[in-house]
Design a protein around this motif. Structure first.
Motif, short mmCIF file in Angstrom:
data_model
loop_
_atom_site.label_atom_id
_atom_site.label_comp_id
_atom_site.label_asym_id
_atom_site.label_seq_id
_atom_site.Cartn_x
_atom_site.Cartn_y
_atom_site.Cartn_z
N VAL A 1 0.84 -1.21 0.00
CA VAL A 1 0.00 0.00 0.00
C VAL A 1 0.87 1.25 0.00
CG1 VAL A 1 -1.64 1.32 1.41
CG2 VAL A 1 -1.99 -1.13 1.06
N SER A 2 1.99 1.20 0.69
CA SER A 2 2.81 2.41 0.83
C SER A 2 3.65 2.73 -0.40
CB SER A 2 3.72 2.29 2.06
OG SER A 2 4.72 1.33 1.85
N ILE A 3 4.00 1.74 -1.19
CA ILE A 3 4.88 1.99 -2.34
C ILE A 3 4.29 3.00 -3.32
CG2 ILE A 3 5.89 0.91 -4.40
CD1 ILE A 3 6.50 -1.54 -2.58
N PRO A 4 3.02 2.87 -3.71
CA PRO A 4 2.48 3.90 -4.62
C PRO A 4 2.46 5.30 -3.99
CG PRO A 4 1.02 1.99 -4.56
CD PRO A 4 2.08 1.79 -3.53
N TRP A 5 2.19 5.37 -2.68
CA TRP A 5 2.21 6.67 -2.00
C TRP A 5 3.60 7.26 -2.01
CZ3 TRP A 5 -1.75 9.59 -0.51
CH2 TRP A 5 -3.00 8.98 -0.41
N GLN A 6 4.60 6.43 -1.73
CA GLN A 6 5.98 6.92 -1.73
C GLN A 6 6.40 7.38 -3.11
OE1 GLN A 6 8.03 3.52 -0.17
NE2 GLN A 6 7.74 4.14 1.96
N ARG A 7 6.02 6.63 -4.14
CA ARG A 7 6.36 7.00 -5.52
C ARG A 7 5.68 8.31 -5.93
NH1 ARG A 7 10.19 3.70 -5.49
NH2 ARG A 7 10.03 1.62 -6.32
N ALA A 8 4.42 8.45 -5.54
CA ALA A 8 3.66 9.65 -5.92
C ALA A 8 4.21 10.90 -5.23
CB ALA A 8 2.19 9.47 -5.56
N LEU A 9 4.73 10.75 -4.01
CA LEU A 9 5.20 11.91 -3.25
C LEU A 9 6.70 12.15 -3.39
CD1 LEU A 9 3.08 11.36 -0.04
CD2 LEU A 9 2.69 13.05 -1.82
N ASP A 10 7.41 11.26 -4.10
CA ASP A 10 8.86 11.40 -4.25
C ASP A 10 9.16 12.55 -5.19
OD1 ASP A 10 11.55 10.90 -4.01
OD2 ASP A 10 11.56 9.42 -5.63
N ILE A 11 10.01 13.46 -4.74
CA ILE A 11 10.36 14.61 -5.58
C ILE A 11 11.78 14.51 -6.12
CG2 ILE A 11 8.73 16.18 -4.50
CD1 ILE A 11 11.17 17.30 -2.92
N GLY A 12 12.40 13.37 -5.97
CA GLY A 12 13.75 13.20 -6.53
C GLY A 12 14.83 13.49 -5.52
N GLU A 13 15.78 14.31 -5.93
CA GLU A 13 16.98 14.54 -5.13
C GLU A 13 16.81 15.59 -4.05
OE1 GLU A 13 19.87 12.80 -5.43
OE2 GLU A 13 18.75 11.57 -6.84
N GLY A 14 15.78 16.42 -4.10
CA GLY A 14 15.63 17.52 -3.16
C GLY A 14 15.15 17.05 -1.79
N GLU A 15 14.87 18.00 -0.95
CA GLU A 15 14.34 17.73 0.39
C GLU A 15 12.93 17.13 0.26
OE1 GLU A 15 15.68 18.19 3.55
OE2 GLU A 15 17.54 18.47 2.44
N PRO A 16 12.58 16.21 1.18
CA PRO A 16 11.23 15.66 1.13
C PRO A 16 10.19 16.74 1.44
CG PRO A 16 12.45 14.78 3.00
CD PRO A 16 13.39 15.64 2.23
N THR A 17 9.06 16.62 0.79
CA THR A 17 7.99 17.59 1.01
C THR A 17 7.30 17.29 2.35
OG1 THR A 17 6.34 16.22 -0.09
CG2 THR A 17 7.57 17.79 -1.47
#
Length: 176
Positions: free
Chosen positions: A107-123
């Motif tokens: 369940v968490s993998i799609p959430w993590q992928r959707a919220l991943d912004i790449g190399e920057g600081e986490p949102t």
């Protein structure tokens, strides 16, 4: 031979449903079939889930983290059930813990992928989602400990939180 495999697969699919219900705090490890092959299938599915987590880290790092997690959960389960003089429940308890982690990871993998912004600081949304997933996972683990060990909610919550602390202190020590 084919009948035994069919029975095992039926029991495993039943177990998957129970894992989902346990993730929602609606079931118990006692409802799982006592079948070592179901545990083996769940472990394989959990290992395969690790492949979905591969991004910046290699699979070996993720596999090591998963092995550490499984070793800690297996040890806590064994010691807790031995303490309560109920070691015959270990297979179902450990299967429940692995299965709940499997469901929550999927369940968490799609959430993590959707919220991943790449190399920057986490949102902020990514951090809040991470904390919500950790709390959800700890609540499910706590419920399994409570029902498997027949202990109070407070004691199971302390046990699951301490598991979390030990796991992450070891991770920080290994992967600094």
């Amino acid at each position: 031979m084919m009948g035994a495999m069919s029975t095992t697969l039926q029991q495993w699919f039943f177990s998957l449903r129970q894992f989902g219900l346990m993730s929602l705090l609606l079931s118990s490890p006692a409802r799982l079939p006592w079948n070592p092959y179901c545990l083996l299938l769940t472990l394989c599915a959990y290992a395969a889930t690790g492949l979905l987590l591969v991004d910046k880290q290699g699979y070996s790092t993720i596999a090591l983290q998963m092995l550490l997690e499984l070793a800690l959960l297996g040890t806590i389960s064994w010691l807790g059930l031995k303490w309560k003089n109920m070691p015959q429940r270990w297979l179902q308890t450990f299967s429940a813990l692995v299965g709940v982690n499997l469901v929550i990871s999927l369940v968490s993998i799609p959430w993590q992928r959707a919220l991943d912004i790449g190399e920057g600081e986490p949102t902020r949304a990514a951090l809040l989602t991470f904390f919500a997933l950790v709390i959800w996972n700890l609540a499910a683990i706590s419920m399994i400990f409570k029902r498997a060990f027949e202990i109070s909610t407070q004691l199971s919550a302390v046990l699951s939180f301490n598991y979390f602390l030990v796991f992450y202190f070891i991770l920080v020590g290994l992967f600094r």
